[in-house]
Scaffold this motif. Structure first.
Motif, PDB file in Angstrom:
ATOM      1  N   VAL A 136       0.828  -1.210   0.000  1.00 42.96           N
ATOM      2  CA  VAL A 136       0.000   0.000   0.000  1.00 42.96           C
ATOM      3  C   VAL A 136       0.862   1.260   0.000  1.00 42.96           C
ATOM      4  CG1 VAL A 136      -1.986  -1.095   1.092  1.00 42.96           C
ATOM      5  CG2 VAL A 136      -0.220  -0.063   2.534  1.00 42.96           C
ATOM      6  N   ASN A 137       2.167   1.106   0.265  1.00 42.07           N
ATOM      7  CA  ASN A 137       3.066   2.265   0.211  1.00 42.07           C
ATOM      8  C   ASN A 137       4.513   1.796   0.370  1.00 42.07           C
ATOM      9  OD1 ASN A 137       3.694   4.990  -0.046  1.00 42.07           O
ATOM     10  ND2 ASN A 137       3.465   5.436   2.125  1.00 42.07           N
ATOM     11  N   TYR A 138       5.449   2.620  -0.093  1.00 42.41           N
ATOM     12  CA  TYR A 138       6.874   2.412   0.146  1.00 42.41           C
ATOM     13  C   TYR A 138       7.580   3.750   0.025  1.00 42.41           C
ATOM     14  CZ  TYR A 138       7.478   2.655  -4.959  1.00 42.41           C
ATOM     15  OH  TYR A 138       7.463   3.065  -6.275  1.00 42.41           O
ATOM     16  N   ASP A 139       8.762   3.875   0.616  1.00 45.39           N
ATOM     17  CA  ASP A 139       9.512   5.129   0.546  1.00 45.39           C
ATOM     18  C   ASP A 139      10.932   4.905   1.049  1.00 45.39           C
ATOM     19  OD1 ASP A 139       9.987   7.816   0.024  1.00 45.39           O
ATOM     20  OD2 ASP A 139       8.206   8.485   1.112  1.00 45.39           O
ATOM     21  N   PHE A 140      11.758   5.947   0.920  1.00 49.03           N
ATOM     22  CA  PHE A 140      13.155   5.924   1.368  1.00 49.03           C
ATOM     23  C   PHE A 140      13.377   7.129   2.277  1.00 49.03           C
ATOM     24  CE2 PHE A 140      12.836   3.852  -2.680  1.00 49.03           C
ATOM     25  CZ  PHE A 140      13.675   2.751  -2.604  1.00 49.03           C
ATOM     26  N   PHE A 141      14.095   6.944   3.378  1.00 49.73           N
ATOM     27  CA  PHE A 141      14.346   8.025   4.329  1.00 49.73           C
ATOM     28  C   PHE A 141      15.842   8.213   4.574  1.00 49.73           C
ATOM     29  CE2 PHE A 141      10.138   6.331   5.443  1.00 49.73           C
ATOM     30  CZ  PHE A 141       9.383   7.490   5.355  1.00 49.73           C
ATOM     31  N   PRO A 142      16.308   9.460   4.598  1.00 47.85           N
ATOM     32  CA  PRO A 142      15.534  10.694   4.420  1.00 47.85           C
ATOM     33  C   PRO A 142      15.052  10.928   2.988  1.00 47.85           C
ATOM     34  CG  PRO A 142      17.854  11.223   4.642  1.00 47.85           C
ATOM     35  CD  PRO A 142      17.738   9.758   4.901  1.00 47.85           C
ATOM     36  N   SER A 143      15.678  10.277   1.977  1.00 45.95           N
ATOM     37  CA  SER A 143      15.202  10.365   0.598  1.00 45.95           C
ATOM     38  C   SER A 143      15.825   9.220  -0.192  1.00 45.95           C
ATOM     39  CB  SER A 143      15.583  11.709  -0.036  1.00 45.95           C
ATOM     40  OG  SER A 143      16.984  11.757  -0.292  1.00 45.95           O
TER      41      SER A 143
END
Length: 210
Positions: A136-143
Motif C-alpha cells: 500500500v506504500n513504500y519510501d526511502f528516508f531521508p530520501s
C-alpha cells in the motif's frame, strides 16, 4: 536531537548517496545460488545487489569520533558516538553480507545470501515474502537519493499485528486522516542498492502514496 547525531545522519547519507552511483544494475540470481524450494518453478528471480555504503559511512563516523587527535574526539564522544557507530557498522556489514532482497514474478522477499529462506519474521511471524498486490506504500528516508532507511507497508500480514511497533502511529486515526492506508509497517536499513529497490517496486507496480 544533538548536533553530533544530526552530523552523523548527514554524513552517513552522503556516503551512501555518493557510493550508489558506482553500483551495478540488478543481476539475475547466479546459477550457483538455489532459490527456496517453493519458488523453484519461477522462471527468474532478480536479486538486489548488496550495498555496504551505510556500513562504510557508519564505520567512518565511528573512526572520526574515536581517532586520537580528531577535533571531534573526547571521552564522551567516543562512548556516545565512536563505539556505538563502530559496532553498528559491524552489524550492518554482517547484515549486508548475509541477507539479500529479491524480486520474483509475484513477490518481494528477504532471503539469505545463499538464496535460502530466512524463516519466520521475528516480530509478526510468517515468512519474509510479500506479494506486490499487498503493498500500500513504500519510501526511502531521508530520501531515495540519500537512503538510510527503506520503508514499505503491506496488508498481507494479519491485521491484528498492524499496530505492533511503529505501526501504532502509522495506523493511528491522525495518520489515516492525513491519507495513510492501514497496513503492516516494515523498516530496514539501506543494505541493498536503493536504485535497484526503487526500480523493482516500480517494475512490479507496487502501490505508493504520493
Amino acid at each position: 536531537m544533538s548536533r553530533s547525531c544530526v552530523l552523523s545522519l548527514l554524513l552517513v547519507a552522503l556516503c551512501s548517496s555518493i557510493s550508489n552511483a558506482f553500483i551495478a544494475p540488478v543481476s539475475r540470481l547466479p546459477a550457483s545460488i538455489s532459490p527456496p524450494a517453493e519458488r523453484t518453478a519461477l522462471k527468474a528471480i532478480d536479486i538486489v545487489e548488496p550495498s555496504y555504503n551505510l556500513a562504510a559511512g557508519s564505520l567512518g563516523l565511528g573512526l572520526i569520533f574515536g581517532i586520537p587527535g580528531s577535533p571531534l574526539k573526547s571521552r564522551v564522544t567516543a562512548i556516545l558516538g565512536g563505539i556505538p557507530l563502530t559496532l553498528f557498522a559491524l552489524f550492518l556489514a554482517y547484515q549486508t553480507t548475509t541477507l539479500r532482497f529479491t524480486f520474483d514474478e509475484s513477490n518481494f522477499s528477504l532471503v539469505k545470501s545463499s538464496g535460502e529462506s530466512t524463516g519466520e519474521n521475528v516480530v509478526v511471524g510468517g515468512e519474509n515474502v510479500w506479494g506486490y498486490d499487498k503493498f500500500v506504500n513504500y519510501d526511502f528516508f531521508p530520501s531515495q537519493s540519500f537512503p538510510i532507511l527503506v520503508y514499505f507497508k503491506e496488508t498481507q500480514t494479519p491485521a491484528e499485528y498492524w499496530n505492533i511497533g511503529p505501526g501504532e502511529s502509522a495506523n493511528s486515526e491522525e495518520a489515516l486522516a492525513k491519507g495513510a492506508v492501514p497496513g503492516q509497517v516494515h523498516f530496514f536499513p539501506a543494505i541493498g542498492n536503493s536504485n535497484q529497490l526503487l526500480n523493482g517496486f516500480e517494475k512490479h507496480n507496487c502501490a505508493k502514496i504520493e
